[in-house]
Motif scaffolding. Sequence first.
Motif, PDB file in Angstrom:
ATOM      1  N   PRO A   1     -37.221  11.571 -22.175  1.00  0.00           N
ATOM      2  CA  PRO A   1     -38.152  10.866 -21.518  1.00  0.00           C
ATOM      3  C   PRO A   1     -38.219   9.427 -22.165  1.00  0.00           C
ATOM      4  N   ARG A   2     -37.644   9.346 -23.365  1.00  0.00           N
ATOM      5  CA  ARG A   2     -37.890   7.897 -24.101  1.00  0.00           C
ATOM      6  C   ARG A   2     -37.077   7.019 -23.721  1.00  0.00           C
ATOM      7  N   THR A   3     -35.679   7.519 -23.128  1.00  0.00           N
ATOM      8  CA  THR A   3     -34.740   6.668 -22.771  1.00  0.00           C
ATOM      9  C   THR A   3     -34.526   6.576 -21.257  1.00  0.00           C
TER      10      THR A   3
ATOM     11  N   ASP B   1     -35.614   5.863 -17.832  1.00  0.00           N
ATOM     12  CA  ASP B   1     -36.624   4.935 -17.235  1.00  0.00           C
ATOM     13  C   ASP B   1     -37.404   5.633 -15.954  1.00  0.00           C
TER      14      ASP B   1
ATOM     15  N   ARG C   1     -39.799   8.087 -17.742  1.00  0.00           N
ATOM     16  CA  ARG C   1     -40.845   7.364 -18.504  1.00  0.00           C
ATOM     17  C   ARG C   1     -41.813   6.796 -17.421  1.00  0.00           C
ATOM     18  N   ASP C   2     -41.153   6.234 -16.304  1.00  0.00           N
ATOM     19  CA  ASP C   2     -42.474   5.995 -15.390  1.00  0.00           C
ATOM     20  C   ASP C   2     -43.109   6.838 -14.726  1.00  0.00           C
TER      21      ASP C   2
ATOM     22  N   ARG D   1     -45.925   7.922 -17.474  1.00  0.00           N
ATOM     23  CA  ARG D   1     -46.990   6.827 -17.739  1.00  0.00           C
ATOM     24  C   ARG D   1     -47.804   6.593 -16.256  1.00  0.00           C
TER      25      ARG D   1
ATOM     26  N   ARG E   1     -41.562  13.754 -27.623  1.00  0.00           N
ATOM     27  CA  ARG E   1     -41.054  12.707 -26.523  1.00  0.00           C
ATOM     28  C   ARG E   1     -41.843  12.264 -25.651  1.00  0.00           C
TER      29      ARG E   1
ATOM     30  N   ALA F   1     -43.085   8.612 -25.165  1.00  0.00           N
ATOM     31  CA  ALA F   1     -43.017   7.894 -23.828  1.00  0.00           C
ATOM     32  C   ALA F   1     -44.100   7.233 -23.292  1.00  0.00           C
ATOM     33  N   ARG F   2     -45.176   8.130 -23.275  1.00  0.00           N
ATOM     34  CA  ARG F   2     -46.469   7.528 -22.980  1.00  0.00           C
ATOM     35  C   ARG F   2     -47.160   6.530 -23.587  1.00  0.00           C
TER      36      ARG F   2
ATOM     37  N   GLU G   1     -43.291  -0.473 -26.529  1.00  0.00           N
ATOM     38  CA  GLU G   1     -41.769  -0.933 -26.249  1.00  0.00           C
ATOM     39  C   GLU G   1     -41.132  -1.858 -27.418  1.00  0.00           C
TER      40      GLU G   1
END
Length: 523
Positions: free
Chosen positions: A217-219, A221, A224-225, A228, A251, A255-256, A260
């Motif tokens: 989830p760090r990479t 998108d 991650r969306d 968040r 992770r 991600a949250r 960046e």
Amino acid sequence: MTSPLPRRTALRSAAAVMGVAVVGAVAACTGTDPVTGDATDGARPESTPQRHALTPGRADRAGTLDPRTRGGDAAATVAASRALLEAASVVVVTSDEPGDLAAGTAAARRLGIPLFVDGPGLADELDRLGTRTVLRWSVTAPPGSPSPSSGAPATGGREVIAATDVDDLPELPGLPLQPPRNRATVLLREGAKVPPSLAATLAAVGADPVTVTGTDPRTADDARDALRTALDTAVLAVGAGFGASARFAHRVRTARHAHELPGGGLLPFPGRRMVALYGHPRTAALGMLGEQSAQASVRRAAELAQQYAALVKEPVVPAFELIATVAAGAPQEDGSYSRRTPVRALLPWVEAAEQAGTYVVLDLQPGRDDFLTQAKAYEELLRRPWVGLALDPEWRLQPGEKPLRQIGHVGIDEVNAVGAWLAALVREHDLPPKVLTLHQFRPSMVRDRDRLDTSLDEVQWLVHADGQGGQNAKQGTWSALRRDLPEGVWLGWKNFEDEDTPMLTPEQTVAQVHPTPFFVSYQ
């Protein structure tokens, strides 16, 4: 609201007639109270029964599930519960027979409660959830039949009710539960399927799976969306490749919550390349960075990065490599032969870099000190999301050694200790993973490099070729350092303005240094 359970009254006294058997703790004249766990003499106290409730998991709870692994539906339902639930006072338990599973799922969804398939680990999970009542659902066995797991869900004084029809249940205060909306996040890897046995539990916590393209989830998108958008939910990832639950949970938190990096994203590499000015802010003698002010250095680094941007496909981010501790020819008060630059002297440079979207690496030349002690001295700066660390073993001296009389070296245990400390700092402060550089121009400078701990999720190791001189010699150094490079380690290259003969242009650096380095510095 009209209850969808219209025939619950008086069913405890007529359980056998209505096809419902109450077994386990409630069948005994003496034993353990199913709610409190206290010894009883068979007489029930005259009091209002406790209402049933369900608590979705906290935002720090996360787990993974690969439906292809052993354990089938039993393991899947326990894994989903561990990730998505904090407490559940009443649950449905059924077998993995298709008829039982379908009927149990329909009943659990109607009641708004989770479902489990009987199997190993169930009793422990019900203990964790504080479950008081188990509805053992079966359409293939008559009420009161022994359970496949020899009554495992009844351990701990739970009330076990064997049932086949929601309308024939005894009174269960608080049911049906009103499922909360969006109190859990389920990431479904593209191409994977959510096991049908999870349908009731996902409905109970108000989760609709979100299909994602990547497993980190760090990479990814889309992942991650989704995370968040729902910051306060527990998370379950379904599909192959998400890894162990503990690592995935870290992770998710990154991600949250992590800032960046310059150029976007959370992992330094491979999403960007960096071009850096190297040196000390107080002198031009140690590199290009000290030849001008902080603001002028920001502009110079950006101009260099721009030259590389036209040559590679990845975004190119400007960077500083600030020498934080400088090898000294004379012993300091601590006997280290290393001068520490005060944090207050480095801070304006770090802040100028941050404001301009420039990454910073702090370089350590420890003398007779050790790398971990020196790294901890700059924790205040390393807590910033855009500040990484570099270890320069050339200047790591042993007792009795002095700078410039020999090439220093460091053992891998000391290097790994720095990595572990920095990884813990990243986790504690919700930072993006950091660049952790090893400067090297001889294999002997880092002893037992093959044992470098590359399992750390919070740092990205980079071996930086520090050789200077003719380009043939530098290429030989480059080849030697790449040999037996641990998997997952990135590569960096240094161009020396005065010592290289000649210094490569950006075009030559990209064309002649293979593979193309992800970090290029200028001294």
